[in-house]
Design a protein around this motif. Structure first.
Motif, PDB file in Angstrom:
ATOM      1  N   UNK A  49       0.738  -1.264  -0.042  1.00  0.00           N
ATOM      2  CA  UNK A  49      -0.118  -0.169  -0.088  1.00  0.00           C
ATOM      3  C   UNK A  49       0.965   1.333   0.078  1.00  0.00           C
ATOM      4  N   UNK A  50       1.921   1.336   0.876  1.00  0.00           N
ATOM      5  CA  UNK A  50       2.645   2.463   0.896  1.00  0.00           C
ATOM      6  C   UNK A  50       3.363   2.717  -0.553  1.00  0.00           C
ATOM      7  N   UNK A  51       3.796   1.488  -1.173  1.00  0.00           N
ATOM      8  CA  UNK A  51       4.408   1.694  -2.345  1.00  0.00           C
ATOM      9  C   UNK A  51       3.529   2.220  -3.489  1.00  0.00           C
ATOM     10  N   UNK A  52       2.464   1.720  -3.380  1.00  0.00           N
ATOM     11  CA  UNK A  52       1.444   2.066  -4.335  1.00  0.00           C
ATOM     12  C   UNK A  52       1.161   3.488  -4.269  1.00  0.00           C
ATOM     13  N   UNK A  53       1.073   4.019  -3.057  1.00  0.00           N
ATOM     14  CA  UNK A  53       0.992   5.243  -2.901  1.00  0.00           C
ATOM     15  C   UNK A  53       1.775   6.424  -3.410  1.00  0.00           C
ATOM     16  N   UNK A  54       3.013   6.072  -3.121  1.00  0.00           N
ATOM     17  CA  UNK A  54       4.308   6.820  -3.525  1.00  0.00           C
ATOM     18  C   UNK A  54       4.166   6.742  -5.059  1.00  0.00           C
ATOM     19  N   UNK A  55       3.998   5.655  -5.832  1.00  0.00           N
ATOM     20  CA  UNK A  55       3.780   5.529  -7.078  1.00  0.00           C
ATOM     21  C   UNK A  55       2.964   6.547  -7.674  1.00  0.00           C
ATOM     22  N   UNK A  56       1.745   6.459  -6.886  1.00  0.00           N
ATOM     23  CA  UNK A  56       0.389   7.315  -7.694  1.00  0.00           C
ATOM     24  C   UNK A  56       1.107   9.093  -7.591  1.00  0.00           C
TER      25      UNK A  56
END
Length: 227
Positions: free
Chosen positions: A197-204
């Motif tokens: 979730x944290x990595x997806x948030x950063x990519x977005x």
């Protein structure tokens, strides 16, 4: 395995101990006793991976990681005595690719270092050889590991890139959190929800014009993510 590793820790015993483990595996190690010294070394030299302690005086590992990510994308493994989920989330959100809790098992340390080095130097393309994936204004070059949105180049960490490439190569397919974790981290997905979730948030935040209303990475509630 070859690789040049920067070890950053204010504890000399820890620095020396880690250095012995890595040297025995044929890796080259350079040691820094503070984040500021590490940043100075990074201005003059290239490193394949950084082992970065969080709890350090003057500048902590979180601040150092964010500073490094402004210009560099080599893997960063955080090392900390803190084992709470929020501490791990903070470390990953700052741009780290992995998080290891002290005291650590030397075998686990080496496994994580080797895994990160393998993915950094030769990412598994899943049998598809094309070097460019284009989705709308999003362009992903799997050879140079560059990402562009329109004409703007976007800097992703190695883990962020791996997740984006995985989703892009499986366009339209919903990938569960556990599948994403197992494919990118190459280990079992125990307690992986927050990490992904944290990595997806950063990519977005980096590729979406409006991260709260993404057009590329969609959330399929209760299932996972898809492009």
């Amino acid at each position: 395995m070859e690789g040049k590793i920067l070890i950053v820790d204010d504890d000399e015993k820890i620095r020396n101990l880690i250095s012995i483990y890595l040297d025995n595996e044929g890796l080259t190690t350079i040691k820094a006793e503070s984040a500021k010294e590490a940043l100075q070394l990074l201005k003059k030299n290239h490193y394949d991976l950084i082992l970065l302690d969080i709890m350090m005086p003057e500048m902590d590992g979180i601040q150092a990681c964010m500073k490094i990510r402004e210009e560099r994308n080599m893997p960063i493994i955080m090392i900390s005595a803190k084992s709470e989920d929020m501490d791990k989330i903070q470390g990953l959100a700052s741009g780290a690719d992995d998080y290891l809790t002290k005291p650590f098992n030397p075998l686990e340390l080496m496994a994580r270092v080797k895994s990160q080095l393998r993915r950094y130097t030769k990412y598994n393309t899943g049998g598809i050889t094309t070097s460019e994936i284009e989705i709308g204004n999003l362009l992903i070059n799997t050879e140079s590991r560059q990402v562009k949105v329109g004409e703007k180049e976007v800097r992703l960490t190695p883990k962020e890139f791996d997740i984006l490439e995985l989703l892009a190569r499986n366009k339209g397919i919903v990938m569960s959190v556990s599948k994403i974790y197992e494919a990118v981290w190459n280990e079992d997905s125990f307690k992986s929800d927050n990490t992904v979730m944290v990595h997806i948030t950063k990519i977005r935040e980096k590729i979406e014009a409006d991260p709260k209303h993404p057009i590329y990475i969609k959330t399929v509630w209760g299932v996972g993510y898809k492009i």
